[in-house]
Structures are given as structure tokens and as C-alpha cells.
Design a protein around this motif. Structure first.
Motif, PDB file in Angstrom:
ATOM      1  N   GLN A   1      62.595 -43.670 -40.751  1.00 21.88           N
ATOM      2  CA  GLN A   1      63.105 -44.609 -39.472  1.00 21.88           C
ATOM      3  C   GLN A   1      62.710 -44.124 -38.361  1.00 21.88           C
ATOM      4  N   LEU A   2      61.355 -44.489 -37.922  1.00 29.09           N
ATOM      5  CA  LEU A   2      60.751 -44.083 -36.944  1.00 29.09           C
ATOM      6  C   LEU A   2      59.587 -45.110 -36.611  1.00 29.09           C
ATOM      7  N   CYS A   3      59.673 -45.396 -35.197  1.00 31.13           N
ATOM      8  CA  CYS A   3      58.782 -46.512 -34.832  1.00 31.13           C
ATOM      9  C   CYS A   3      57.286 -46.097 -35.008  1.00 31.13           C
ATOM     10  N   ILE A   4      56.987 -44.749 -34.945  1.00 25.43           N
ATOM     11  CA  ILE A   4      55.541 -44.338 -34.918  1.00 25.43           C
ATOM     12  C   ILE A   4      55.109 -43.500 -36.212  1.00 25.43           C
ATOM     13  N   SER A   5      56.195 -43.824 -37.173  1.00 30.95           N
ATOM     14  CA  SER A   5      55.804 -43.128 -38.703  1.00 30.95           C
ATOM     15  C   SER A   5      54.754 -43.776 -39.244  1.00 30.95           C
ATOM     16  N   ILE A   6      54.126 -43.042 -40.259  1.00 36.18           N
ATOM     17  CA  ILE A   6      53.137 -43.814 -40.928  1.00 36.18           C
ATOM     18  C   ILE A   6      53.408 -44.518 -42.072  1.00 36.18           C
ATOM     19  N   GLU A   7      52.992 -45.758 -42.434  1.00 36.53           N
ATOM     20  CA  GLU A   7      53.307 -46.618 -43.517  1.00 36.53           C
ATOM     21  C   GLU A   7      52.269 -47.012 -44.327  1.00 36.53           C
ATOM     22  N   ARG A   8      50.981 -46.857 -43.710  1.00 37.29           N
ATOM     23  CA  ARG A   8      49.770 -47.495 -44.508  1.00 37.29           C
ATOM     24  C   ARG A   8      48.753 -46.187 -44.517  1.00 37.29           C
ATOM     25  N   VAL A   9      48.383 -45.689 -45.853  1.00 37.46           N
ATOM     26  CA  VAL A   9      47.319 -44.665 -45.625  1.00 37.46           C
ATOM     27  C   VAL A   9      46.002 -45.348 -46.076  1.00 37.46           C
ATOM     28  N   TYR A  10      44.765 -45.406 -45.395  1.00 36.94           N
ATOM     29  CA  TYR A  10      43.581 -46.047 -45.977  1.00 36.94           C
ATOM     30  C   TYR A  10      42.629 -44.623 -46.173  1.00 36.94           C
ATOM     31  N   VAL A  11      42.379 -44.514 -47.379  1.00 40.78           N
ATOM     32  CA  VAL A  11      41.369 -43.362 -47.732  1.00 40.78           C
ATOM     33  C   VAL A  11      39.991 -43.632 -48.340  1.00 40.78           C
ATOM     34  N   GLU A  12      38.987 -42.814 -48.085  1.00 40.21           N
ATOM     35  CA  GLU A  12      37.715 -43.526 -48.612  1.00 40.21           C
ATOM     36  C   GLU A  12      37.957 -42.850 -50.055  1.00 40.21           C
ATOM     37  N   ARG A  13      37.126 -43.835 -50.845  1.00 47.24           N
ATOM     38  CA  ARG A  13      37.519 -43.897 -52.413  1.00 47.24           C
ATOM     39  C   ARG A  13      36.745 -42.538 -52.760  1.00 47.24           C
ATOM     40  N   ALA A  14      35.965 -41.961 -52.224  1.00 48.54           N
ATOM     41  CA  ALA A  14      35.311 -40.491 -52.799  1.00 48.54           C
ATOM     42  C   ALA A  14      36.465 -39.579 -53.006  1.00 48.54           C
ATOM     43  N   ILE A  15      37.442 -39.528 -52.262  1.00 51.83           N
ATOM     44  CA  ILE A  15      38.511 -38.614 -52.593  1.00 51.83           C
ATOM     45  C   ILE A  15      40.080 -39.115 -52.859  1.00 51.83           C
ATOM     46  N   ALA A  16      40.007 -40.402 -53.017  1.00 50.10           N
ATOM     47  CA  ALA A  16      41.279 -41.273 -53.025  1.00 50.10           C
ATOM     48  C   ALA A  16      42.085 -40.635 -54.284  1.00 50.10           C
ATOM     49  N   ASP A  17      41.508 -40.235 -55.123  1.00 55.98           N
ATOM     50  CA  ASP A  17      42.330 -39.799 -56.567  1.00 55.98           C
ATOM     51  C   ASP A  17      42.806 -38.213 -55.863  1.00 55.98           C
ATOM     52  N   LYS A  18      41.840 -37.353 -55.365  1.00 55.22           N
ATOM     53  CA  LYS A  18      42.249 -36.206 -55.022  1.00 55.22           C
ATOM     54  C   LYS A  18      43.441 -36.143 -53.935  1.00 55.22           C
ATOM     55  N   LEU A  19      43.521 -36.988 -52.930  1.00 60.98           N
ATOM     56  CA  LEU A  19      44.602 -37.223 -52.009  1.00 60.98           C
ATOM     57  C   LEU A  19      45.715 -37.686 -52.765  1.00 60.98           C
ATOM     58  N   GLU A  20      45.478 -38.607 -53.758  1.00 64.52           N
ATOM     59  CA  GLU A  20      46.736 -39.323 -54.574  1.00 64.52           C
ATOM     60  C   GLU A  20      47.340 -38.186 -55.116  1.00 64.52           C
ATOM     61  N   LYS A  21      46.891 -37.261 -55.845  1.00 60.55           N
ATOM     62  CA  LYS A  21      47.471 -36.128 -56.426  1.00 60.55           C
ATOM     63  C   LYS A  21      47.866 -35.110 -55.567  1.00 60.55           C
ATOM     64  N   ALA A  22      47.530 -34.817 -54.458  1.00 58.50           N
ATOM     65  CA  ALA A  22      48.056 -34.018 -53.485  1.00 58.50           C
ATOM     66  C   ALA A  22      49.203 -34.612 -52.734  1.00 58.50           C
ATOM     67  N   LEU A  23      49.313 -35.950 -52.538  1.00 55.40           N
ATOM     68  CA  LEU A  23      50.420 -36.455 -51.678  1.00 55.40           C
ATOM     69  C   LEU A  23      51.421 -36.504 -52.897  1.00 55.40           C
TER      70      LEU A  23
END
Length: 521
Positions: free
Chosen positions: A290-312
Motif C-alpha cells: 500500500q505504497l504509491c512507489i512500491s513495485i507491482e511489475r517485474v520484467y526479467v531477462e529470460r536467461a535468468i527468469a527461472d532462477k529469479l522466480e525460484k529465488a522470489l
């Protein structure tokens, strides 16, 4: 500690006993303010009216004239003392903010630190920036020109519920140092944070009539504030901002606003995935999103998308969520049934249209009436409400992309432009990407804190995310009217008595050509 202390409750309720705007308490309607974690009543708050705004503005106008006559250094000293008092009373303020909003204590601390640091920053900056300055005159030696910064008069502030301390006071601090009075309408759900700040302002030496707090419904007293103001500062939704901007335009008064956002994060293939997951979790779910400047969309390069998904998924799943007045929780509650309903609706809508829940996605009534899990979605289709619309809650969508250029294109594919975040393999690469993103603030290697906490730099939105800026010199001088005083000496522009008109005008034309080449012109 699962509830505010008895000392906090007693002090909080003392704020209700004699609020400044009330002249006849016996005739007032009241609103019950609930402790958000439990839904139990905290206290009754008397409801202000448009007549209260009129009366407060009349008193504020008298107080403002006396206040503006004081030296800038004295006004700055008083607001600097307020910043010290905020720090000294931080435990009380943290309790009040948490009780009204249900946020985690770490999120409440951001507010307290922001108010204290803003007061310190402007107390040091204002005497220099508001001082009389010389400017180049029309004709060197003959024309002496100075610039003065005069206060607007009465600044109306309409503040929201999500950051009820910082957004009620941090904009008022530079306005008051600049010589203005404040009439403030806090959100009806969160009046006590503003009243607690007012108590400390008065203790610091701010005249009571100079800073008036009038809680009440926006549909009645919001318009009354605008009608009584010489400048309006608003933080809230884009829809309401449009209406207030139109009304301010009718009155020809200046207007500044921070509005909605659908803030993107760009993650490149050479970014540190574990670091991104750690920082992004806070950037997404501070104050339950509930913060005007918080992140709601994440765009990640496909080469690390799976790794970032698991880490998140791992890091979000480990988050400590729940009620409490200690620093052992990372995320607290949503503030209201309306916010809770919006989050649930956006999740259900996205899933029904094909999105996958990677983590979270459920209400947590076992923790309290308005708790919802921090949620990360994938495969969110364009027709989903949360694809382009602001959720303003603990809901984030993850999108793999084929290149940095595609990530930037998608980050900019929005009518909003408030805040953004970039994570890359180097700071230089991150800054290069940041400069291509259409947003008022962009954080490299951070989510929102780096830009927000850079008080010397302007902060605000592009597109439908806002008008004007807070912070920095811009956030001070916007509350003033620039005045030029030019004194013509020795010889006026009609020419000397000993020279006829034709000769003088020829000389004047030649002089103008020469002046073009002088340094600084």
C-alpha cells in the motif's frame, strides 16, 4: 507486544479530548477509529465540517501574517526542533501509525525517519534558498535587481491513509518554513498520526492556529480546503487528483500532487539473483504494497527468469507476516475492507483469466481480519485487471522478456510514471537503463528508498502519476511566489536631458547589441 501500550493509548486518546478544530464538542458526530490488527475500537474521533475549515482558515490567515514576519532562520529553527522531537517521541509515533494502519513496525519507522530527516534537511536549506538574491539588471550599474520569495499564504494539504504521518507533515514542513500556514485534512481512517504530529509541532513552537488539523469526509471538507487555500498539496488517487486539479484551475491557484503508480522493475541477465530477491521483496511488500512507489511489475531477462522466480518464491514464502508492535514482522495488514476486497478481486480475476499463483494468493483470517499473503503471479494476461491497473496491495506480477530493450518498452507501456527500479550487472549499466525509463524517480540497485531518501533531489510523477515535485529546492520554492524588485538608478530609460530623442534611441540600440556579448547574458 500485540497491542499498543496503555501509555500510548492514554496519550492517543488525549488527542481526542480537545482537538483544535472543535469549538462545540457536544454537537459533533463522531467516527470510531479501529485498531487495524484486531478490528477493536481505539477511540472516537469527532468529524469536522466545511464550517470548521472556514473557521480554521480564518484563524490560520491571521497566524500566517505574524509567522511570515519572523526571520526565516527563526522559522527554520522551530521546524528543526520539531524534527528532534519526532526522533525523541518515535516509539509513541510508531505505535500510533501501526494502530491506525496495521503496517509492520519497520514500515512505520520509515515514516518517522522521513519526517525527522525532512525537518532537518529543510531547516538547513531554507535560510539560504529563501534569502534575498541579486540578479543581473537590464543595464549594468544602472539597474539593480533583486529576487524575493514571498509565502503563498494558506497551504491546504489533503493527505492519504497509507502513510498518515509522513504525508501529513513532510510536505507541510517546507511550506511552514517558507512562511505559510497549513490547513490539513488527514484521511478519515487515520487522524491520530496527524494529531500526534501537531502536538509535537506546537511543542516545538509552531503557533496553534498556524497548523490546523481537521479530520472529516473528503466530499465535504476537501472542497472547503481548496476553496480556502492559496496552494493545494494532495497525495492520493489519480481520479481524485484530476478533480482537484480542475477545481484548482478554476480558482487559478497552484496545485501539486503525487498520484497513482504501476511501478516496474527491470532485471537484466547479469544481475545478482539472490540480491534482487532480497531487495525486491521489501520493494514489493513494504506496508503490504500500500505504497504509491512500491513495485507491482517485474520484467526479467529470460536467461535468468527461472532462477529469479525460484529465488522470489523462496524469499516471499519466508516472509514473517502478522500483527505486532515489535520489529519481528516484515509485513502487516491491509488497512480496510475496501483494500482487502480489491486485492482479493484482482487475484481472483487474474487466476480466472489464466494467471498462475507462484506464492501466496490467500487471505489469512487466522492472523487478523484484513491480512492477505504477499502474492506473486506469473502468466498474467493483458485482460486481467491487475495487468495495467494499480492494485495498491501485496500483489506483484512477474514477466520474462527476451531483451533489455523489451523490458524498457514494457516498463514504459503505461499511463503512469511515478517510480521504477533497475537491477543490472553494474551500476553503469543500471543507470543507462534508468535514464530510458519514463518515471519521476528510478532506483538502481534498490526499490524505492534510495530516491525517496535523497532529499536534495526532486521527487514526483510523470504522466498521470502527478503534478509538481516534493523534496529538494523545488519542494521548498513551490510554496512561494517569486518577486522581482528592480531599481533604476542614475538615468532612466527616457535618456539624459542633454541628448535628444533620436540620438538617445540610436545609442540605446547600439548599447543593446553590446550587452548581448557580456558574460552571463
Amino acid at each position: 507486544m500485540s497491542a499498543p501500550s496503555a501509555e500510548t493509548l492514554a496519550r492517543l486518546r488525549s488527542l481526542v479530548a480537545a482537538p483544535e478544530f472543535v469549538r462545540d464538542p457536544s454537537s459533533r458526530e463522531t467516527r470510531t477509529i479501529n485498531e487495524v490488527f484486531t478490528g477493536e475500537p481505539l477511540a472516537e474521533m469527532m468529524i469536522g465540517t466545511s464550517a470548521d475549515i472556514d473557521a480554521a482558515a480564518e484563524r490560520a490567515g491571521v497566524a500566517q501574517r505574524e509567522w511570515a514576519a519572523r526571520p526565516v532562520a527563526e522559522r527554520a529553527r522551530i521546524l528543526g526542533k520539531f524534527g528532534v522531537l519526532v526522533h525523541e517521541n518515535r516509539e509513541f509515533l510508531l505505535d500510533v501509525v501501526q494502530a491506525e494502519t496495521g503496517k509492520a513496525r519497520s514500515s512505520a519507522l520509515e515514516e518517522v525517519l522521513d519526517v525527522s530527516m525532512t525537518a532537518s534537511y529543510y531547516a538547513k536549506l531554507a535560510p539560504k534558498e529563501l534569502g534575498r538574491k541579486s540578479a543581473k539588471g537590464m543595464i549594468p550599474v544602472l539597474t539593480k535587481t533583486e529576487i524575493n520569495h514571498l509565502p503563498k499564504g494558506i497551504v491546504g494539504v489533503i493527505s492519504p491513509w497509507n502513510y498518515p504521518l509522513t504525508l501529513a507533515v513532510s510536505d507541510a514542513i517546507p511550506a511552514m518554513i517558507a512562511g505559510n500556514a497549513i490547513v490539513l485534512k488527514p484521511d478519515s481512517q487515520t487522524p491520530f498520526s496527524a494529531l500526534a504530529a501537531a502536538e509535537l509541532l506546537y511543542r516545538a513552537g509552531v503557533p496553534r492556529d498556524l497548523f490546523a488539523v481537521v479530520p472529516g469526509p473528503g466530499r465535504e471538507i476537501g472542497t472547503a480546503i481548496l476553496d480556502n487555500s492559496d496552494y493545494l498539496m494532495f497525495t492520493g488517487s489519480t481520479a481524485t487528483g484530476r478533480k482537484l486539479a480542475a477545481q484548482a484551475g478554476e480558482r487559478l491557484i497552484n496545485f501539486s500532487a503525487e498520484l497513482g503508480g504501476k511501478n516496474p522493475m527491470v532485471v537484466t541477465a547479469d544481475a545478482d539473483v539472490d540480491e534482487v530477491a532480497e531487495i525486491a521483496t521489501r520493494a514489493m511488500f513494504s506496508n503490504a504494497g500500500q505504497l504509491c512507489i512500491s513495485i507491482e511489475r517485474v520484467y526479467v531477462e529470460r536467461a535468468i527468469a527461472d532462477k529469479l522466480e525460484k529465488a522470489l518464491v523462496r524469499r516471499i514464502g519466508e516472509m514473517k507476516v502478522g500483527p505486532g508492535y515489535e520489529f519481528d514482522k516484515e509485513m502487516g495488514s491491509l488497512i480496510s475492507a475496501d483494500q482487502f476486497s480489491t486485492v482479493q478481486k484482482h487475484v481472483d480475476d487474474a487466476v480466472a483469466k489464466g494467471a498462475r499463483v507462484l506464492v501466496g494468493g490467500k487471505a489469512r483470517p487466522d492472523l487478523g481480519p484484513l491480512f492477505f499473503e504477499p502474492t506473486l503471479l506469473a502468466d498474467v494476461p493483458e485482460e486481467a485487471e491487475c495487468f495495467a491497473g494499480e492494485t495498491f496491495g501485496p500483489l506483484v506480477s512477474l514477466y520474462p522478456v527476451d531483451s533489455v530493450d523489451e523490458a524498457i518498452e514494457k516498463a514504459n507501456d503505461t499511463e503512469y510514471g511515478l517510480n521504477a527500479s533497475v537491477f543490472a550487472g553494474s551500476d553503469e549499466k543500471g543507470v543507462e537503463i534508468a535514464r530510458r525509463i519514463h518515471a519521476g524517480t528510478v532506483n538502481v540497485g534498490e526499490g524505492y528508498v534510495a530516491a525517496w531518501g535523497s532529499y536534495g533531489a526532486p521527487m514526483g510523477g510523470m504522466g498521470v502519476s502527478g503534478v509538481g515535485r516534493r523534496h529538494g529546492v523545488d519542494g521548498l520554492l513551490k510554496y512561494t511566489e517569486a518577486q522581482t524588485v528592480a531599481t533604476q538608478r542614475l538615468m532612466h530609460l527616457g535618456g539624459p536631458d542633454f541628448m535628444d530623442s533620436q540620438k538617445w534611441n540610436t545609442t540605446l540600440g547600439s548599447l543593446a547589441g553590446t550587452l548581448r556579448f557580456l558574460p552571463g547574458r
